[in-house]
Design an enzyme around this catalytic site. Structure first.
Site, short mmCIF file in Angstrom:
data_model
loop_
_atom_site.label_atom_id
_atom_site.label_comp_id
_atom_site.label_asym_id
_atom_site.label_seq_id
_atom_site.Cartn_x
_atom_site.Cartn_y
_atom_site.Cartn_z
N ASN A 6 0.86 -1.18 0.00
CA ASN A 6 0.00 0.00 0.00
C ASN A 6 0.90 1.24 0.00
O ASN A 6 1.50 1.56 1.01
CB ASN A 6 -0.88 -0.04 1.27
CG ASN A 6 -1.69 1.23 1.45
OD1 ASN A 6 -1.80 2.06 0.54
ND2 ASN A 6 -2.27 1.39 2.63
N GLU A 55 -5.29 -5.42 10.62
CA GLU A 55 -4.29 -4.38 10.83
C GLU A 55 -4.56 -3.68 12.15
O GLU A 55 -5.38 -2.74 12.21
CB GLU A 55 -4.36 -3.35 9.70
CG GLU A 55 -4.12 -3.92 8.33
CD GLU A 55 -3.57 -2.84 7.40
OE1 GLU A 55 -2.44 -2.99 6.93
OE2 GLU A 55 -4.27 -1.84 7.17
N SER A 99 3.48 -2.34 10.39
CA SER A 99 4.95 -2.33 10.55
C SER A 99 5.60 -3.68 10.22
O SER A 99 6.56 -4.08 10.89
CB SER A 99 5.33 -1.86 11.95
OG SER A 99 4.83 -0.56 12.17
N GLY A 159 2.32 2.02 10.79
CA GLY A 159 3.22 3.16 10.63
C GLY A 159 3.89 3.59 11.93
O GLY A 159 4.48 4.67 12.01
C1 PEP Z 1 -0.79 -0.06 6.13
O1 PEP Z 1 -0.90 1.12 5.92
O2 PEP Z 1 -1.65 -0.84 5.72
C2 PEP Z 1 0.39 -0.52 6.88
C3 PEP Z 1 0.40 -1.76 7.32
O3 PEP Z 1 1.40 0.38 7.06
P1 PEP Z 1 2.85 0.09 7.71
O4 PEP Z 1 3.36 -1.18 7.10
O5 PEP Z 1 3.68 1.28 7.33
O6 PEP Z 1 2.64 -0.04 9.18
#
Ligand code: PEP
Length: 255
Positions: A9, A170, A216, A176
């Protein structure tokens, strides 16, 4: 048997030249370094790059996804992009219900239900995100929150339509932030989600549903996360902006 998938993403990152460079690098690395053809690779660039990027990558190998779509099929909705428009550009999947969309753009279960239906009507697959906030986990409500998010949207679908859905768990506190759910925490929630699917649609559909982890995920933790029996890959934010890291994550499956 369900498929492992790693989806990137890109969020609101990359200008035109950067997007071309990144997509070309991912395409090259996937071609040269990803040996397991059974691992699905998805990239979700910003809308404006979708057409360009579908010309840069091998779309037989890398599936192009969008990060969102409108909740209405067409009409006077300035600035919106419809599911039908996306489908006409060769987009195969749409991320829906990302926590950033829920938090900053007020997306509700009702809006998401409309979007999920439009994506399916246009022969694309929803990548449906769910996940609890930190305070919800700390108050031990995380299972209840995720259950509600899933029941209120994708469990309203017919069995045939649900089979096309990819779930992405998630935890909001891990997105993030550099803070990853432990592999055991991810497994625990994925197992719970699969159990809900089994109760609703039966064991065959539950076994066939791909459930991604997001938050992350990076080369240093992907292997441990993906080694868990109910973690079928990842939705990757930050690390998908680096072709080397993204490819290393794609190559992190043992199963
Ligand atoms: C996301 O935005 O779906 C995500 C998992 O971001 P990150 O990997 O940066 O935590």
């Amino acid at each position: 048997m369900r498929k492992n998938i790693v989806a990137g993403n890109w969020k609101m990152h990359t200008c035109k030249d950067e997007a071309i460079l990144l997509a070309s690098a991912v395409n090259k690395k996937v071609k040269e370094e990803v040996k397991n053809d059974n691992t699905g690779v998805v990239i979700a660039p910003p809308f404006i790059h979708l057409s360009l990027i579908s010309q840069v990558v091998d779309t037989e190998r890398i599936c192009i996804a969008a990060q969102n779509c409108a909740s209405e099929p067409k009409g006077a909705f300035t600035g919106e992009i419809s599911a039908r428009m996306l489908q006409s550009y060769g987009v195969k999947a749409v991320i829906l219900g990302h926590s950033e969309r829920r938090a900053y753009y007020g997306e509700t279960d009702e809006t998401l239900t409309k979007k999920v239906n439009l994506v399916l009507e246009n022969n694309m697959r929803p990548i449906f995100c769910c996940g609890e906030k930190l305070e919800e986990r700390e108050s031990n409500n995380h299972f209840e929150v995720v259950k509600r998010q899933i029941e209120n949207v994708v469990f309203k679908l017919s069995k045939d339509n649900f089979e096309k859905v990819i779930i992405a768990y998630e935890p909001v506190w891990a997105i993030g932030t550099g803070k990853t759910a432990s592999a055991d925490q991810a497994q625990e929630m994925h197992e719970f989600i699969r159990k809900l699917i089994k109760e609703k649609f039966g064991s065959e559909i539950a076994e066939n549903t791909t459930i991604l982890y997001g938050g992350s995920c990076k080369p240093s933790n992907a292997q441990e996360l993906f080694s868990k029996p109910d973690v079928d890959g990842g939705l990757i934010g930050g690390a998908s902006l680096n072709a080397e890291d993204f490819t290393a994550i794609i190559n992190s499956f043992e199963k």
